[in-house]
Design a protein around this motif. Structure first.
Motif, PDB file in Angstrom:
ATOM      1  N   PHE A   5       0.820  -1.210   0.000  1.00  0.00           N
ATOM      2  CA  PHE A   5       0.000   0.000   0.000  1.00  0.00           C
ATOM      3  C   PHE A   5       0.857   1.266   0.000  1.00  0.00           C
ATOM      4  CE2 PHE A   5      -3.648  -2.418   2.250  1.00  0.00           C
ATOM      5  CZ  PHE A   5      -4.087  -2.908   1.047  1.00  0.00           C
ATOM      6  N   TYR A   6       2.030   1.197   0.613  1.00  0.00           N
ATOM      7  CA  TYR A   6       2.905   2.363   0.632  1.00  0.00           C
ATOM      8  C   TYR A   6       3.363   2.722  -0.776  1.00  0.00           C
ATOM      9  CZ  TYR A   6       3.126   1.834   5.712  1.00  0.00           C
ATOM     10  OH  TYR A   6       2.804   1.734   7.032  1.00  0.00           O
ATOM     11  N   SER A   7       3.757   1.709  -1.555  1.00  0.00           N
ATOM     12  CA  SER A   7       4.199   1.996  -2.918  1.00  0.00           C
ATOM     13  C   SER A   7       3.016   2.346  -3.819  1.00  0.00           C
ATOM     14  CB  SER A   7       4.982   0.823  -3.490  1.00  0.00           C
ATOM     15  OG  SER A   7       4.166  -0.317  -3.583  1.00  0.00           O
ATOM     16  N   THR A   8       1.843   1.801  -3.528  1.00  0.00           N
ATOM     17  CA  THR A   8       0.649   2.158  -4.305  1.00  0.00           C
ATOM     18  C   THR A   8       0.364   3.649  -4.182  1.00  0.00           C
ATOM     19  OG1 THR A   8      -0.319  -0.036  -3.973  1.00  0.00           O
ATOM     20  CG2 THR A   8      -1.825   1.729  -4.607  1.00  0.00           C
ATOM     21  N   LEU A   9       0.488   4.173  -2.971  1.00  0.00           N
ATOM     22  CA  LEU A   9       0.249   5.601  -2.745  1.00  0.00           C
ATOM     23  C   LEU A   9       1.499   6.448  -2.991  1.00  0.00           C
ATOM     24  CD1 LEU A   9      -1.976   5.485   0.454  1.00  0.00           C
ATOM     25  CD2 LEU A   9      -2.673   6.130  -1.846  1.00  0.00           C
ATOM     26  N   GLY A  10       2.669   5.814  -3.037  1.00  0.00           N
ATOM     27  CA  GLY A  10       3.896   6.568  -3.256  1.00  0.00           C
ATOM     28  C   GLY A  10       4.361   7.336  -2.039  1.00  0.00           C
ATOM     29  N   VAL A  11       4.167   6.755  -0.866  1.00  0.00           N
ATOM     30  CA  VAL A  11       4.587   7.409   0.379  1.00  0.00           C
ATOM     31  C   VAL A  11       5.599   6.513   1.097  1.00  0.00           C
ATOM     32  CG1 VAL A  11       2.432   8.685   0.696  1.00  0.00           C
ATOM     33  CG2 VAL A  11       2.651   6.415   1.688  1.00  0.00           C
ATOM     34  N   PRO A  12       6.466   7.117   1.917  1.00  0.00           N
ATOM     35  CA  PRO A  12       7.393   6.291   2.706  1.00  0.00           C
ATOM     36  C   PRO A  12       6.655   5.576   3.837  1.00  0.00           C
ATOM     37  CG  PRO A  12       7.678   8.599   3.245  1.00  0.00           C
ATOM     38  CD  PRO A  12       6.700   8.541   2.110  1.00  0.00           C
ATOM     39  N   ARG A  13       7.290   4.568   4.410  1.00  0.00           N
ATOM     40  CA  ARG A  13       6.645   3.781   5.473  1.00  0.00           C
ATOM     41  C   ARG A  13       6.416   4.571   6.756  1.00  0.00           C
ATOM     42  NH1 ARG A  13       6.411  -1.692   3.963  1.00  0.00           N
ATOM     43  NH2 ARG A  13       7.761  -2.075   2.195  1.00  0.00           N
ATOM     44  N   ASP A  14       7.152   5.644   6.947  1.00  0.00           N
ATOM     45  CA  ASP A  14       6.960   6.458   8.145  1.00  0.00           C
ATOM     46  C   ASP A  14       6.100   7.698   7.874  1.00  0.00           C
ATOM     47  OD1 ASP A  14       8.811   7.716   6.568  1.00  0.00           O
ATOM     48  OD2 ASP A  14      10.162   8.244   8.216  1.00  0.00           O
ATOM     49  N   ARG A  35     -13.432  10.539 -14.555  1.00  0.00           N
ATOM     50  CA  ARG A  35     -12.654  11.547 -15.294  1.00  0.00           C
ATOM     51  C   ARG A  35     -12.352  11.019 -16.691  1.00  0.00           C
ATOM     52  NH1 ARG A  35      -9.686  15.734 -13.266  1.00  0.00           N
ATOM     53  NH2 ARG A  35      -8.021  15.138 -14.698  1.00  0.00           N
ATOM     54  N   SER A  36     -12.717  11.777 -17.675  1.00  0.00           N
ATOM     55  CA  SER A  36     -12.493  11.323 -19.051  1.00  0.00           C
ATOM     56  C   SER A  36     -11.036  11.485 -19.475  1.00  0.00           C
ATOM     57  CB  SER A  36     -13.401  12.100 -20.015  1.00  0.00           C
ATOM     58  OG  SER A  36     -13.112  13.473 -19.919  1.00  0.00           O
ATOM     59  N   THR A  37     -10.306  12.385 -18.879  1.00  0.00           N
ATOM     60  CA  THR A  37      -8.919  12.626 -19.262  1.00  0.00           C
ATOM     61  C   THR A  37      -7.945  11.873 -18.362  1.00  0.00           C
ATOM     62  OG1 THR A  37      -8.805  14.569 -17.851  1.00  0.00           O
ATOM     63  CG2 THR A  37      -9.461  14.919 -20.146  1.00  0.00           C
ATOM     64  N   SER A  38      -8.419  10.832 -17.732  1.00  0.00           N
ATOM     65  CA  SER A  38      -7.574  10.080 -16.806  1.00  0.00           C
ATOM     66  C   SER A  38      -6.392   9.452 -17.538  1.00  0.00           C
ATOM     67  CB  SER A  38      -8.385   8.988 -16.113  1.00  0.00           C
ATOM     68  OG  SER A  38      -7.548   8.199 -15.321  1.00  0.00           O
ATOM     69  N   GLN A  39      -5.196   9.649 -16.998  1.00  0.00           N
ATOM     70  CA  GLN A  39      -4.010   9.045 -17.614  1.00  0.00           C
ATOM     71  C   GLN A  39      -3.954   7.548 -17.361  1.00  0.00           C
ATOM     72  OE1 GLN A  39      -1.108  11.441 -15.675  1.00  0.00           O
ATOM     73  NE2 GLN A  39      -0.788   9.997 -14.002  1.00  0.00           N
ATOM     74  N   TYR A  40      -4.802   7.065 -16.434  1.00  0.00           N
ATOM     75  CA  TYR A  40      -4.847   5.645 -16.103  1.00  0.00           C
ATOM     76  C   TYR A  40      -6.083   4.983 -16.705  1.00  0.00           C
ATOM     77  CZ  TYR A  40      -1.835   7.494 -12.401  1.00  0.00           C
ATOM     78  OH  TYR A  40      -0.873   8.135 -11.701  1.00  0.00           O
ATOM     79  N   SER A  41      -6.678   5.534 -17.726  1.00  0.00           N
ATOM     80  CA  SER A  41      -7.998   5.159 -18.208  1.00  0.00           C
ATOM     81  C   SER A  41      -8.281   3.668 -18.354  1.00  0.00           C
ATOM     82  CB  SER A  41      -8.330   5.897 -19.500  1.00  0.00           C
ATOM     83  OG  SER A  41      -7.375   5.613 -20.470  1.00  0.00           O
ATOM     84  N   PRO A  42      -7.398   2.817 -18.891  1.00  0.00           N
ATOM     85  CA  PRO A  42      -7.786   1.408 -19.043  1.00  0.00           C
ATOM     86  C   PRO A  42      -8.060   0.709 -17.710  1.00  0.00           C
ATOM     87  CG  PRO A  42      -5.752   1.853 -20.248  1.00  0.00           C
ATOM     88  CD  PRO A  42      -6.089   3.073 -19.473  1.00  0.00           C
ATOM     89  N   THR A  45     -10.592   2.117 -12.810  1.00  0.00           N
ATOM     90  CA  THR A  45     -11.454   1.629 -11.731  1.00  0.00           C
ATOM     91  C   THR A  45     -10.666   0.780 -10.751  1.00  0.00           C
ATOM     92  OG1 THR A  45     -13.327   1.601 -13.249  1.00  0.00           O
ATOM     93  CG2 THR A  45     -13.578   0.379 -11.202  1.00  0.00           C
ATOM     94  N   ASP A  46      -9.845  -0.123 -11.276  1.00  0.00           N
ATOM     95  CA  ASP A  46      -9.031  -0.968 -10.399  1.00  0.00           C
ATOM     96  C   ASP A  46      -8.037  -0.146  -9.591  1.00  0.00           C
ATOM     97  OD1 ASP A  46     -10.331  -3.199 -11.353  1.00  0.00           O
ATOM     98  OD2 ASP A  46      -8.791  -3.631 -12.869  1.00  0.00           O
ATOM     99  N   LEU A  47      -7.385   0.797 -10.253  1.00  0.00           N
ATOM    100  CA  LEU A  47      -6.407   1.628  -9.561  1.00  0.00           C
ATOM    101  C   LEU A  47      -7.078   2.483  -8.494  1.00  0.00           C
ATOM    102  CD1 LEU A  47      -3.529   2.569  -9.193  1.00  0.00           C
ATOM    103  CD2 LEU A  47      -3.947   4.290 -10.957  1.00  0.00           C
ATOM    104  N   PHE A  48      -8.235   3.045  -8.819  1.00  0.00           N
ATOM    105  CA  PHE A  48      -8.946   3.867  -7.845  1.00  0.00           C
ATOM    106  C   PHE A  48      -9.334   3.037  -6.621  1.00  0.00           C
ATOM    107  CE2 PHE A  48     -12.739   5.951  -6.124  1.00  0.00           C
ATOM    108  CZ  PHE A  48     -12.229   7.219  -5.892  1.00  0.00           C
ATOM    109  N   GLN A  49      -9.774   1.811  -6.846  1.00  0.00           N
ATOM    110  CA  GLN A  49     -10.123   0.940  -5.721  1.00  0.00           C
ATOM    111  C   GLN A  49      -8.894   0.584  -4.889  1.00  0.00           C
ATOM    112  OE1 GLN A  49     -12.141  -2.314  -7.624  1.00  0.00           O
ATOM    113  NE2 GLN A  49     -14.099  -1.210  -7.733  1.00  0.00           N
TER     114      GLN A  49
END
Length: 133
Positions: A5-14, A35-42, A45-49
């Motif tokens: 989850f830390y790498s999913t959000l791009g935050v350090p563990r602390d 969002r229609s202009t989503s860079q993650y469009s394909p 939904t999975d990424l947002f979840q």
């Protein structure tokens, strides 16, 4: 075996809760399926979840220590969901029997009939049998 989850959000563990929420807002805004202009469009939904699940876990004061423990110890054994279900049912405790629950597992007569050649009069042995030592 499981996602970090830390790498999913791009935050350090602390990272603090505020840092986690700020990163979540930026990434969730870009990955939102509406969002229609989503860079993650394909896979938006999975990424947002995944982002929402990561934020919910890392900002919860009870789940985050369990998640950190899973990252250290249980990641190769099971998924995060299985680990959390198991940890929420199991309590870790190593302790002596409380005084109210002290019951003898074998009576004195049973003990004497099984071991006739042993000296049963030792005070240390009696204290051990009665959970006093």
């Amino acid at each position: 075996m499981g996602e970090d989850f830390y790498s999913t959000l791009g935050v350090p563990r602390d990272a603090t809760k505020d840092q986690i929420i700020a990163e979540y807002r930026v990434k969730a805004f870009n990955a939102h399926p509406d969002r229609s202009t989503s860079q993650y469009s394909p896979n938006s939904t999975d990424l947002f979840q995944k982002l929402t699940r990561a934020r919910n876990c890392l900002t919860d004061d009870t789940k985050r220590p369990i998640y950190d423990d899973w990252l250290k110890n249980g990641r190769e054994l099971s998924t995060w969901d299985e680990w959390f279900k198991m940890k929420s049912r199991m309590k870790h405790s190593i302790h002596w029997v409380p005084p109210a629950a002290r019951t003898r597992s074998i009576t004195e007569s049973e003990l004497q009939s099984k071991t006739k050649s042993f000296d049963h009069s030792s005070s240390l042995l009696q204290r051990f049998r009665n959970y006093e030592v």
